[in-house]
Design a protein around this motif. Structure first.
Motif, short mmCIF file in Angstrom:
data_model
loop_
_atom_site.label_atom_id
_atom_site.label_comp_id
_atom_site.label_asym_id
_atom_site.label_seq_id
_atom_site.Cartn_x
_atom_site.Cartn_y
_atom_site.Cartn_z
N THR A 50 0.83 -1.21 0.00
CA THR A 50 0.00 0.00 0.00
C THR A 50 0.86 1.26 0.00
N ASP A 51 0.26 2.35 -0.45
CA ASP A 51 0.89 3.67 -0.37
C ASP A 51 0.34 4.42 0.84
N SER A 52 -0.39 3.72 1.71
CA SER A 52 -1.12 4.38 2.79
C SER A 52 -0.33 4.31 4.09
N GLY A 53 0.09 5.45 4.58
CA GLY A 53 0.83 5.50 5.85
C GLY A 53 2.26 5.01 5.72
N GLN A 99 -7.84 8.52 11.00
CA GLN A 99 -7.52 8.15 9.61
C GLN A 99 -8.77 8.27 8.75
N GLY A 100 -8.68 7.90 7.46
CA GLY A 100 -9.76 8.17 6.52
C GLY A 100 -11.09 7.54 6.87
N ARG A 101 -11.05 6.27 7.28
CA ARG A 101 -12.32 5.58 7.58
C ARG A 101 -13.00 6.18 8.80
N ASP A 125 -13.46 0.67 -0.57
CA ASP A 125 -14.08 -0.37 0.29
C ASP A 125 -14.59 0.16 1.62
N THR A 126 -13.79 1.00 2.30
CA THR A 126 -14.23 1.47 3.61
C THR A 126 -15.40 2.45 3.46
N THR A 127 -15.41 3.19 2.36
CA THR A 127 -16.52 4.11 2.10
C THR A 127 -17.79 3.30 1.89
N ARG A 128 -17.68 2.30 1.03
CA ARG A 128 -18.83 1.41 0.79
C ARG A 128 -19.25 0.74 2.10
N LEU A 180 -17.42 11.90 -4.69
CA LEU A 180 -16.40 11.76 -5.73
C LEU A 180 -15.07 11.41 -5.05
N THR A 181 -14.48 10.30 -5.42
CA THR A 181 -13.21 9.88 -4.84
C THR A 181 -12.06 10.28 -5.77
N LEU A 182 -11.13 11.08 -5.24
CA LEU A 182 -10.02 11.64 -6.01
C LEU A 182 -8.70 11.11 -5.47
N ALA A 215 -10.86 12.92 -0.51
CA ALA A 215 -9.71 13.65 -1.05
C ALA A 215 -8.38 12.95 -0.84
N ALA A 216 -8.40 11.66 -0.51
CA ALA A 216 -7.17 10.95 -0.11
C ALA A 216 -5.98 11.23 -1.05
N ARG A 217 -6.24 11.26 -2.38
CA ARG A 217 -5.13 11.45 -3.32
C ARG A 217 -5.39 12.67 -4.21
N PHE A 218 -5.81 13.75 -3.54
CA PHE A 218 -6.22 14.97 -4.25
C PHE A 218 -5.08 15.59 -5.05
N MET A 253 -10.81 12.94 4.41
CA MET A 253 -9.41 12.83 4.00
C MET A 253 -8.68 11.77 4.81
N SER A 254 -8.06 10.84 4.11
CA SER A 254 -7.08 9.96 4.74
C SER A 254 -5.73 10.60 4.50
N SER A 255 -5.15 11.19 5.53
CA SER A 255 -3.88 11.91 5.36
C SER A 255 -2.71 10.97 5.13
N LYS A 256 -2.98 9.64 5.25
CA LYS A 256 -1.93 8.65 5.07
C LYS A 256 -1.49 8.53 3.61
N LYS A 257 -2.24 9.19 2.73
CA LYS A 257 -1.85 9.16 1.31
C LYS A 257 -1.19 10.50 0.97
N ASP A 258 -1.97 11.42 0.35
CA ASP A 258 -1.34 12.67 -0.09
C ASP A 258 -1.03 13.65 1.04
N1 F0G Z 1 -10.54 6.42 0.71
C1 F0G Z 1 -9.68 5.94 -0.20
C2 F0G Z 1 -9.78 6.36 -1.62
C3 F0G Z 1 -8.68 5.05 0.21
O1 F0G Z 1 -7.83 4.56 -0.69
C4 F0G Z 1 -8.60 4.68 1.58
C5 F0G Z 1 -7.57 3.74 2.05
C6 F0G Z 1 -9.53 5.22 2.48
C7 F0G Z 1 -10.49 6.10 2.01
C8 F0G Z 1 -9.52 4.87 3.94
O2 F0G Z 1 -8.49 5.53 4.57
O3 F0G Z 1 -6.97 3.73 5.42
O4 F0G Z 1 -6.86 6.08 6.30
O5 F0G Z 1 -8.77 4.61 6.87
N2 F0G Z 1 -6.83 3.07 1.28
C9 F0G Z 1 -5.72 2.22 1.65
C10 F0G Z 1 -5.20 1.52 0.42
C11 F0G Z 1 -5.96 1.31 2.79
O6 F0G Z 1 -4.31 0.65 0.57
O7 F0G Z 1 -5.62 1.82 -0.69
P1 F0G Z 1 -7.73 4.94 5.86
#
Ligand code: F0G
Length: 460
Positions: A50-53, A99-101, A125-128, A180-182, A215-218, A253-258
């Motif tokens: 993953t690119d997350s965190g 985190q984002g979820r 997935d977590t949004t769904r 909208l997921t960016l 906005a995870a990867r805005f 926003m999941s700051s663990k990405k951008d």
């Molecule tokens: N939204 C998007 C578009 C994501 O890719 C993720 C997480 C989340 C929300 C949830 O954020 O992990 O901080 O709770 N994606 C990671 C991945 C896990 O590997 O793509 P989170």
């Protein structure tokens, strides 16, 4: 002539990675019950899970860590982050979360009710999960082109506005917001165009329905707008980001990405009304309003990370590394989602391992082969991840079986990418010999991919 360029950073601190033998890996993956989440990180040579965190922070971010204010209430780190969010996104109100979820959990507690429908481009997935957990429906309105990996389309994250209009017309009263997921992770880290954002905003206005962005990867999305959309080449990344978010009412926003930090997230709002309602849930689930699950030092690092994420040279290095890996694979005929997305390379596993039956988890089979070949860890985004249909108990087969090679930010060099590419080429050259996959021996009812236990269908 293209001016030669290299990474936009140099390396000040290093962390060792460990090579291993195929024999060792064969034992480790068996002990892990063929689930790559069960591997210890020392058993992995190059980790593209993953690119997350998983980002490397900058010297400026580490300096900011030392200045964190850990006061329970009113910490100056909170105000620093508030200012950064206002500067980058233009939102006045915000709540920190861990985190984002968590952002989804808090915001959807305010907005989503049983029986609701939440249309969007392909939901993460977590949004769904957070929508379905509230007995509502996540409706995927992504353009069809996104599901054809061979087709070149610059914005495979776009919503099909004809479908969206249909959905709004039919269900307007049950739709709390559009999302909208960016960039769109589910379709391959694919961007949404500015035009699509404008069109979705116009529809949202026409039906008086709010628009929320994930906005995870805005910043990666903004880079693609600059590179691919008419009229944006001469615009700066910050000005593109400002325009993107001018069309949204709120963001998770999941700051663990951008955000380029290892943990953290937030919700930002244009109006005080939603913010006021969300405050109670934030206090219940995350923490007091001025820290919400983050430490002061983490808020400082994030404030700095957000402004670094919209620097053009950083983004150019980042996206070109993903492209570098994808191009190596494409040159050898390996099928990947095209054009390349932002944070990862998505291999179309069904076109790679053509002899493995779908019920034997094609992309997972490829993930295991890749680990055995070179100690590279990538992740299945396919039938295992899609879980079973809760009604029928049968496996759900998604449109595509992907193997995702996600690239941590500022962590690996292109030499590491070469190793991953060479390993995949080796497997591709002997793909005809791989004719069987894996069967499940134990699984959880939801989110099974994290803990599933597998065994080979045929002895290897
Ligand atoms: N939204 C998007 C578009 C994501 O890719 C993720 C997480 C989340 C929300 C949830 O954020 O992990 O901080 O709770 N994606 C990671 C991945 C896990 O590997 O793509 P989170």
């Amino acid at each position: 002539m293209v001016e030669p360029f290299a990474e936009s950073f140099k390396i000040k601190m290093v962390e060792p990675v460990f090579r291993s033998t195929r024999e060792q890996r064969t034992g480790w993956i068996k002990e892990a019950r063929y689930n790559i989440f069960n591997l210890r990180s020392e058993q992995v040579y190059i980790d593209l899970l993953t690119d997350s965190g998983t980002s490397a922070m900058s010297q400026q971010q580490w300096a900011e860590m030392m200045l964190g204010d850990e006061s329970y209430a009113g910490a100056n780190s909170y105000y620093k982050l508030k200012q950064s969010i206002e500067d980058v996104f233009g939102f006045e109100y915000f709540l920190p979360v861990h985190q984002g979820r968590a952002a989804e959990n808090v915001l959807f507690s305010v907005l989503v009710k049983e029986g609701n429908i939440v249309p969007g481009n392909a939901h993460f997935d977590t949004t769904r999960g957070h929508i379905e957990y509230r007995r509502a429906t996540a409706l995927d309105c992504t353009i069809q082109e996104a599901y054809n990996t061979r087709l070149i389309h610059p914005f495979k994250g776009n919503i099909d506005t004809v479908i969206l209009q249909h959905v709004l017309e039919k269900y307007a009263d049950d739709i709390p917001f559009i999302i909208l997921t960016l960039t769109c992770n589910t379709t391959g880290g694919q961007p949404v165009s500015m035009q699509n954002m404008k069109d979705v905003r116009a529809l949202a206005d026409a039906y008086s329905i709010p628009l929320v962005y994930d906005a995870a990867r805005f910043a990666e999305n903004a880079y693609f707008i600059k590179e691919r959309e008419d009229g944006y080449r001469d615009r700066t990344i910050p000005s593109i980001v400002t325009e993107m978010f001018s069309y949204a009412d709120a963001i998770t926003m999941s700051s663990k990405k951008d955000g380029n930090v290892n943990i953290g997230g937030f919700i930002a709002f244009r109006e005080k009304d939603w913010y006021d309602k969300a405050c109670t849930y934030n206090i219940m689930f995350e923490g007091y309003l001025t820290y919400g699950g983050m430490s002061g030092r983490d808020m400082n690092a994030l404030a700095c990370g957000l402004s670094e994420a919209i620097e053009y040279d950083y983004l150019d290095t980042r996206i070109k590394q993903t492209e570098y890996l994808a191009n190596h694979l494409l040159e050898q005929g390996i099928p990947v989602q095209q054009p390349t997305g932002g944070h990862a390379v998505y291999i179309d596993a069904t076109r790679f391992l053509t002899r493995v039956p779908r019920e034997e988890f094609i992309a997972q089979t490829l993930a295991i082969e890749l680990y055995l070949e070179a100690g590279v860890r990538a992740v299945e985004i396919g039938t295992l991840l899609a879980d079973r249909d809760p009604q029928t108990g049968k496996n759900r087969y998604p449109a595509l079986e992907y193997l995702r090679l996600a690239i941590p930010r500022r962590v690996y060099t292109n030499n590491h990418m070469d190793v991953a590419a060479a390993a995949l080429v080796n497997i591709f050259n002997r793909r005809e010999q791989i004719s069987s996959g894996y069967r499940i021996i134990r699984e959880a009812p939801i989110m099974r991919h994290f803990t599933v236990e597998l065994e080979p269908v045929k002895a290897r």
